[in-house]
Design an enzyme around this catalytic site. Structure first.
Site, PDB file in Angstrom:
ATOM      1  N   ASP A  66      69.532  24.109  -4.617  1.00  0.00           N
ATOM      2  CA  ASP A  66      69.478  22.892  -3.804  1.00  0.00           C
ATOM      3  C   ASP A  66      68.292  22.886  -2.851  1.00  0.00           C
ATOM      4  O   ASP A  66      67.617  23.912  -2.669  1.00  0.00           O
ATOM      5  CB  ASP A  66      70.792  22.708  -3.017  1.00  0.00           C
ATOM      6  CG  ASP A  66      71.303  24.014  -2.395  1.00  0.00           C
ATOM      7  OD1 ASP A  66      70.501  24.945  -2.205  1.00  0.00           O
ATOM      8  OD2 ASP A  66      72.503  24.097  -2.107  1.00  0.00           O
ATOM      9  N   ASN A 135      83.978  25.211   3.369  1.00  0.00           N
ATOM     10  CA  ASN A 135      84.860  24.216   2.740  1.00  0.00           C
ATOM     11  C   ASN A 135      84.882  24.378   1.217  1.00  0.00           C
ATOM     12  O   ASN A 135      85.256  23.463   0.489  1.00  0.00           O
ATOM     13  CB  ASN A 135      84.433  22.793   3.117  1.00  0.00           C
ATOM     14  CG  ASN A 135      83.022  22.444   2.622  1.00  0.00           C
ATOM     15  OD1 ASN A 135      82.370  23.256   1.972  1.00  0.00           O
ATOM     16  ND2 ASN A 135      82.566  21.245   2.925  1.00  0.00           N
ATOM     17  N   HIS A 137      82.372  24.600  -0.808  1.00  0.00           N
ATOM     18  CA  HIS A 137      81.317  23.970  -1.620  1.00  0.00           C
ATOM     19  C   HIS A 137      80.486  25.036  -2.323  1.00  0.00           C
ATOM     20  O   HIS A 137      80.392  26.172  -1.872  1.00  0.00           O
ATOM     21  CB  HIS A 137      80.457  22.995  -0.797  1.00  0.00           C
ATOM     22  CG  HIS A 137      79.483  23.594   0.172  1.00  0.00           C
ATOM     23  ND1 HIS A 137      79.240  23.056   1.413  1.00  0.00           N
ATOM     24  CD2 HIS A 137      78.658  24.666   0.083  1.00  0.00           C
ATOM     25  CE1 HIS A 137      78.315  23.773   2.023  1.00  0.00           C
ATOM     26  NE2 HIS A 137      77.952  24.753   1.249  1.00  0.00           N
ATOM     27  N   GLU A 142      79.954  19.034  -2.234  1.00  0.00           N
ATOM     28  CA  GLU A 142      81.017  18.999  -1.241  1.00  0.00           C
ATOM     29  C   GLU A 142      82.355  18.637  -1.894  1.00  0.00           C
ATOM     30  O   GLU A 142      82.382  18.137  -3.026  1.00  0.00           O
ATOM     31  CB  GLU A 142      80.667  17.966  -0.160  1.00  0.00           C
ATOM     32  CG  GLU A 142      79.339  18.215   0.542  1.00  0.00           C
ATOM     33  CD  GLU A 142      79.364  19.398   1.522  1.00  0.00           C
ATOM     34  OE1 GLU A 142      80.248  20.274   1.422  1.00  0.00           O
ATOM     35  OE2 GLU A 142      78.477  19.448   2.401  1.00  0.00           O
TER      36      GLU A 142
HETATM   37  C1  GLP Z   1      74.605  26.235   2.191  1.00  0.00           C
HETATM   38  C2  GLP Z   1      74.040  26.347   0.773  1.00  0.00           C
HETATM   39  C3  GLP Z   1      74.981  27.060  -0.152  1.00  0.00           C
HETATM   40  C4  GLP Z   1      75.516  28.317   0.518  1.00  0.00           C
HETATM   41  C5  GLP Z   1      76.328  27.938   1.729  1.00  0.00           C
HETATM   42  C6  GLP Z   1      76.882  29.135   2.480  1.00  0.00           C
HETATM   43  O1  GLP Z   1      75.216  25.059   2.504  1.00  0.00           O
HETATM   44  N1  GLP Z   1      73.668  25.084   0.203  1.00  0.00           N
HETATM   45  O2  GLP Z   1      74.314  27.361  -1.358  1.00  0.00           O
HETATM   46  O3  GLP Z   1      76.305  29.048  -0.358  1.00  0.00           O
HETATM   47  O4  GLP Z   1      75.524  27.200   2.605  1.00  0.00           O
HETATM   48  O5  GLP Z   1      75.943  29.596   3.390  1.00  0.00           O
HETATM   49  P1  GLP Z   1      76.001  30.998   4.094  1.00  0.00           P
HETATM   50  O6  GLP Z   1      75.670  31.980   3.035  1.00  0.00           O
HETATM   51  O7  GLP Z   1      74.926  30.943   5.134  1.00  0.00           O
HETATM   52  O8  GLP Z   1      77.352  31.157   4.641  1.00  0.00           O
END
Ligand code: GLP
Length: 240
Positions: A66, A135, A137, A142
């Site tokens: 992304d 959440n 995702h 989402e």
């Molecule tokens: C973001 C990314 C995801 C990631 C998530 C968790 O929103 N788009 O790909 O897995 O956050 O992030 P973190 O690893 O900082 O908890």
């Protein structure tokens, strides 16, 4: 679904890095799907160490999950910048083989179609790394995203904007939209590794792994994939 529970963040990173390196050793021209966020940082550090000890990344192709809409490649919070800083510049990646959606494209829908087409034209992703949002995702898909979705422009959930505000000066600066590989695009990867650490992910991991398979819990779709490894530390696994 294979579930590997390890003691802590370092062991999680170690376990995942070993799986990635095994894939590259077996197939030097592997196509990797990559994630951002804080979770994979330890994995990327270890991949850099493996590279320094002789593992060749020059034939590897990568697709990131992304990118924020509106952030240019040189913006310090863009995912292109994150990947350059934490991995690409340090493992001698051929930049033409590193792909991240362009969040500044004039026609974002065309950019999404281009991205899926590009993934298909390389023969698909051999190994996809995933983190998980609080959440549940995956990518930026989402809760409520249809399982049939391909790469698309998504509105970020309030909770995601709050979670990611720590990387920006304030929540107001977090982009409200992103381009994300869709659930279907992710599920087409041949192998998937989901990683999570810390107690703040325990509910999401539990729902993803043990709960009903539903678009309300995007990561639960992984229960339907034939080759998923979930690598979690004890805190993230505390409800399993
Ligand atoms: C973001 C990314 C995801 C990631 C998530 C968790 O929103 N788009 O790909 O897995 O956050 O992030 P973190 O690893 O900082 O908890």
């Amino acid at each position: 679904m294979r579930i590997v529970v390890v003691n802590n963040y370092d062991s999680m990173s170690d376990e995942v890095a070993k799986l990635v390196i095994a894939k590259i050793r077996k197939k030097p021209a592997s196509v990797l799907g990559l994630a951002t966020g804080s979770t994979p940082l330890g994995v990327y550090e270890l991949l850099v160490e493996y590279h320094e000890n002789g593992v060749d990344f020059s034939q590897v192709t990568t697709f990131n999950l992304d990118e924020y809409v509106g952030l240019a490649a040189d913006h310090p919070q863009s995912y292109r910048h994150y990947m350059e800083k934490n991995l690409f510049a340090k493992v001698g990646m051929e930049r033409k083989r590193t792909h991240i959606p362009d969040g500044t494209a004039a026609d974002l829908d065309a950019e999404c179609r281009r991205y899926d087409e590009l993934i298909r034209s390389t023969g698909g992703i051999d190994l996809q790394l995933l983190g998980i949002g609080s959440n549940a995702h995956i990518g930026f898909n989402e809760p409520g995203t249809p399982f049939g979705s391909e790469t698309q422009v998504v509105d970020l959930a309030e909770s995601t904007i709050r979670d990611n505000a720590r990387f920006f000066a304030s929540a107001d600066e977090v982009p409200t939209q992103a381009i994300s590989m869709g659930i279907k695009s992710i599920m087409q990867a041949k192998n998937i590794i989901l990683m999570a650490n810390g107690g703040s992910k325990a509910d999401a991991v539990f729902a993803a792994v043990k709960g009903p398979v539903t678009p309300e819990v995007p990561a639960s779709v992984l229960q339907l994939h034939p080759s998923v490894t979930v690598v979690v530390d004890q805190a993230a696994a505390s409800r399993l």
